[in-house]
Design a protein around this motif. Structure first.
Motif, PDB file in Angstrom:
ATOM      1  N   LEU A 285       0.815  -1.223   0.000  1.00 41.70           N
ATOM      2  CA  LEU A 285       0.000   0.000   0.000  1.00 41.70           C
ATOM      3  C   LEU A 285       0.845   1.269   0.000  1.00 41.70           C
ATOM      4  CD1 LEU A 285      -3.063  -0.395   2.394  1.00 41.70           C
ATOM      5  CD2 LEU A 285      -3.090   0.313   0.005  1.00 41.70           C
ATOM      6  N   ALA A 287       3.973   1.661  -1.172  1.00 43.13           N
ATOM      7  CA  ALA A 287       4.560   1.812  -2.506  1.00 43.13           C
ATOM      8  C   ALA A 287       3.502   2.232  -3.516  1.00 43.13           C
ATOM      9  CB  ALA A 287       5.208   0.496  -2.938  1.00 43.13           C
ATOM     10  N   GLU A 288       2.327   1.643  -3.412  1.00 46.97           N
ATOM     11  CA  GLU A 288       1.245   1.930  -4.354  1.00 46.97           C
ATOM     12  C   GLU A 288       0.823   3.397  -4.244  1.00 46.97           C
ATOM     13  OE1 GLU A 288      -2.454   2.181  -3.827  1.00 46.97           O
ATOM     14  OE2 GLU A 288      -2.347   2.631  -5.965  1.00 46.97           O
ATOM     15  N   THR A 291       3.683   5.522  -5.812  1.00 47.83           N
ATOM     16  CA  THR A 291       3.847   5.366  -7.258  1.00 47.83           C
ATOM     17  C   THR A 291       2.579   5.745  -8.026  1.00 47.83           C
ATOM     18  OG1 THR A 291       3.267   3.010  -7.180  1.00 47.83           O
ATOM     19  CG2 THR A 291       5.605   3.570  -7.014  1.00 47.83           C
ATOM     20  N   SER A 292       1.488   6.050  -7.315  1.00 45.70           N
ATOM     21  CA  SER A 292       0.303   6.549  -8.012  1.00 45.70           C
ATOM     22  C   SER A 292       0.527   7.978  -8.512  1.00 45.70           C
ATOM     23  CB  SER A 292      -0.918   6.510  -7.085  1.00 45.70           C
ATOM     24  OG  SER A 292      -0.814   7.511  -6.093  1.00 45.70           O
ATOM     25  N   ILE A 293       1.556   8.633  -7.994  1.00 48.87           N
ATOM     26  CA  ILE A 293       1.836  10.022  -8.368  1.00 48.87           C
ATOM     27  C   ILE A 293       2.760  10.055  -9.593  1.00 48.87           C
ATOM     28  CG2 ILE A 293       2.798  12.221  -7.566  1.00 48.87           C
ATOM     29  CD1 ILE A 293       0.328  11.238  -5.976  1.00 48.87           C
ATOM     30  N   PRO A 294       2.331  10.730 -10.675  1.00 51.56           N
ATOM     31  CA  PRO A 294       3.226  10.863 -11.828  1.00 51.56           C
ATOM     32  C   PRO A 294       4.531  11.540 -11.391  1.00 51.56           C
ATOM     33  CG  PRO A 294       1.008  11.612 -12.391  1.00 51.56           C
ATOM     34  CD  PRO A 294       1.014  11.357 -10.916  1.00 51.56           C
ATOM     35  N   SER A 296       6.878   9.958  -9.734  1.00 49.56           N
ATOM     36  CA  SER A 296       7.447   9.261  -8.584  1.00 49.56           C
ATOM     37  C   SER A 296       8.644   8.395  -8.970  1.00 49.56           C
ATOM     38  CB  SER A 296       6.379   8.397  -7.903  1.00 49.56           C
ATOM     39  OG  SER A 296       5.735   7.562  -8.841  1.00 49.56           O
ATOM     40  N   ALA A 297       8.753   8.069 -10.265  1.00 49.36           N
ATOM     41  CA  ALA A 297       9.871   7.232 -10.708  1.00 49.36           C
ATOM     42  C   ALA A 297      11.213   7.895 -10.405  1.00 49.36           C
ATOM     43  CB  ALA A 297       9.753   6.938 -12.202  1.00 49.36           C
ATOM     44  N   PHE A 300      11.219   7.305  -6.095  1.00 51.18           N
ATOM     45  CA  PHE A 300      10.945   6.016  -5.466  1.00 51.18           C
ATOM     46  C   PHE A 300      11.726   4.921  -6.179  1.00 51.18           C
ATOM     47  CE2 PHE A 300       8.464   2.166  -4.561  1.00 51.18           C
ATOM     48  CZ  PHE A 300       8.500   2.223  -3.176  1.00 51.18           C
ATOM     49  N   LEU A 301      12.784   4.430  -5.533  1.00 50.88           N
ATOM     50  CA  LEU A 301      13.640   3.446  -6.198  1.00 50.88           C
ATOM     51  C   LEU A 301      12.982   2.076  -6.235  1.00 50.88           C
ATOM     52  CD1 LEU A 301      17.133   4.376  -4.733  1.00 50.88           C
ATOM     53  CD2 LEU A 301      15.966   5.283  -6.747  1.00 50.88           C
ATOM     54  N   GLY A 302      12.343   1.711  -5.137  1.00 51.80           N
ATOM     55  CA  GLY A 302      11.722   0.396  -5.124  1.00 51.80           C
ATOM     56  C   GLY A 302      11.308  -0.012  -3.736  1.00 51.80           C
TER      57      GLY A 302
END
Lengths: 420, 420
Positions: A285, A287-288, A291-294, A296-297, A300-302
């Protein structure tokens, strides 16, 4: 200026569709400074439709009707309104041309009932339908202004935007002041606690107005004012914003309508900070949400979802002695939360590491109660913080609240680190 | 039996939220054979709320009210109803205990206004709130039956299901033939495609009735019948279920209202199979869906959210040559989906491994278009399957559809492997 929205359609009363038109129209009217006092849904029934019109005429200056403009016998909105006003219906020539062209272009025969879609009320203004066949109407009667719109949102929205709104501005709203709003977003504090902090401001409110809404671990405070210009409105809204923020600066994370994860992504991208997460009971949850935010790449590495002890050992290098054995604190412990946050940060070589471990239920684990959750926050070169939470609710609520609590702590840390 | 739904809340009239409660309650009432004649939305205003109650009492046998039960001064529903009936409000002891325990467990101080959430109307039946603090009410007055429910759907739905519906069945619907329903759940097929496969059955429906609802990549077919006994109803429902299933056996995954991940967890637990997942563009959604199911800890070992190429290399051992370089297929490719599924299965030593890699947007990646997604499914000792998806929609929709597509493929594989 008071308005009422009447949606017509038995499919709404059967719950087959949700009334998104009422939401869209309400929001548009609010932005025009028009107060919506009622939304009503009524079925495809002549008597009840006329009864709804009679009621709304007595209590609203503007009545927006949506739906019931199609070709079938069920589509009664224009008939009901014309009958209520004792007026006749006639074929609008432009709308009829459009209907005929539609069938001609498809090489199909127009059935007679399709003429109904081109009907307009005597003395009213037909509102062209750019994306469908049914013509709309705008008409004033005994001091109330009626706007008739089609039901499908892809027809209703363009017709409102291009036809109905300009008609209202020109014929009804001459001289009215537009309304301006700001949304202040809070996390880490409940609705009732914030309500109490703001009690005197809410009680004394006249202009701007203050309204609180709670949703999924966030509270939104909407402040609104009517003003001749945006700059005049902003002076008043900014002044009130400052007074509200003073009541809980540690909780107010934005002055626009964004989730806290958006603020986190922006703060981290701004500093080129990176983040990773090791999640047990939240199962992805955290991470989700991030990563829902454009965008975030870039930060957020992983993440590692370490649902079992074996995975905690193998992928996040948690010592076996912490997890199992008579003297071990166990997977749901402050020690493991701290190690998870530290290790996931090191494994992924990120600046910040997050962790969650707890009992989401149903049923306890490690003889620990449902709702016991530990969250960890590790930052390169700083001391790792761990919080013990006692959360209420079912599995879904506990997972969501743990996620929101962790994101709130991360936001606080980022603000502090940014100022440092 | 005629019903009316009154949703209370200025946030609805401002268009800040959509009235999904009215849809849910309308559908539930329809399934109980109760006709909904009106849905009304009214703001947090005592006079207009009482006016709405006066109107609804004159035209409905059952009035469902939602919202306005919170702790703040805006929350007026119970006050308005009590005042309308000339009755007093008192603190419901059980509800008050719950409120006090909530604050005690969190170690925080209960503010005085929270007592309002435990208020019940004199002579009514308090309806316990399992997922929140505000107690509901059921009360009959002058021939009309009132049900007061909280506004948040996650509180309203369980309270309706567990408290209000049984109360209505026992106190109001006595003598009516009960309605029995079955929910048939489909995945991997769209609503309109399924609608077409069932067209003749839907057109000819009299008893049982058939209704389709689509939600988040799943389609629900609800079949209902009124009958004197459950066994009589089941004969009719089971016969129709068989005819419906024949139209798409590869898509119907359950004959009860459960998400596909629940069926997956049960199937795997039954065989003691284990699962892991490596997710890129879905960022934890697959793991989150699976771990939302109680009991998933026995089959879901863990997941890796490998948002960056570095993490794909480091944690899932994807060869650098697959990810980067002029001739590399790149992170969004069938090759990487296959390797991710295989490697996450091996790293975690699970029986099945899942993978997702794609472009969720906004903006392309690796010069590949938004909506291009590869999903992989690895099974110990079997050939790994990879599917290329071209998904429509925004970031949120693409992530959700990729997740649902992968879960659908996994369910199909599990069914096949179980039969093998």
């Amino acid at each position: 200026m008071k308005a009422e929205i009447i949606a017509v359609g038995t499919e709404l009363l059967l719950g087959q569709i949700v009334n998104t038109n009422a939401q869209y129209l309400s929001r548009e009217l609010a932005s025009m400074g028009i107060d919506v006092y009622y939304q009503t849904v009524v079925g495809d029934n002549m008597e009840r439709l006329k009864e709804a019109l009679r009621l709304s005429s007595g209590r609203a200056d503007i009545v927006l009707l949506s739906g019931g403009l199609g070709p079938t016998q069920d589509d009664l909105t224009k008939d009901a309104l014309a009958s209520y006003m004792n007026r006749s219906l006639h074929i609008d020539r432009m709308a009829m041309d459009r209907v005929e062209r539609f069938f001609h272009d498809r090489g199909s025969v127009m059935t007679e009932n399709n003429r109904r879609q081109a009907l307009a009320i005597e003395g009213g203004t037909p509102l062209p339908n750019e994306t469908g066949l049914a013509v709309g109407n705008a008409i004033s009667f005994e001091g109330t202004h009626y706007i008739v719109l089609p039901g499908p949102p892809k027809e209703l929205i363009p017709m409102f935007e291009q036809e109905a709104k300009p008609w209202l501005l020109q014929h009804v709203l001459t001289g009215e002041l537009p309304i301006y709003s700001k949304m202040l977003k809070f996390a880490g504090i409940g609705e009732s606690a914030l309500d109490q902090r703001l009690e005197d401001l809410i009680t004394a409110q006249t202009d701007p107005t203050i309204a609180l809404y709670a949703k999924e671990g966030e509270v939104t405070v909407r402040i609104s004012t009517k003003a001749a210009s945006e700059s005049e409105a902003m002076v008043r809204l900014n002044e009130l914003e400052t007074r509200i923020q003073e009541r809980g600066p540690e909780f107010m994370y934005a002055n626009e309508d964004v989730p806290i994860e958006k603020v986190i992504v922006d703060l981290m991208a701004d500093r080129s900070w990176t983040l990773s997460a090791a999640e047990s009971c939240t199962g992805g949850l955290v991470a989700e949400a991030l990563t829902s935010i454009p965008g975030s790449a870039s930060m957020f590495l992983g993440g590692i979802i370490c649902y079992t002890n074996q995975i905690k050992e193998k992928l996040v290098h948690i010592p076996h002695a912490l997890l199992e054995g008579d003297d071990a604190p166990g997977a749901v412990s402050a020690e493991v939360a701290e190690a998870l946050a530290d290790h996931v940060r090191m494994v992924t070589d990120s600046d910040f590491g997050l962790s969650v471990t707890g009992v989401a239920g149903p049923g306890y684990a490690e003889r620990k109660p449902v709702g016991l959750v530990y969250i960890g926050l590790s930052e390169r070169g700083k001391e790792t913080e761990v919080h013990e939470l006692h959360l209420q609710g079912n599995r879904e609520t506990i997972r969501l609240r743990a996620t929101k609590a962790l994101l709130y702590r991360l936001w606080q840390r980022l603000v502090a680190s940014k100022q440092a």
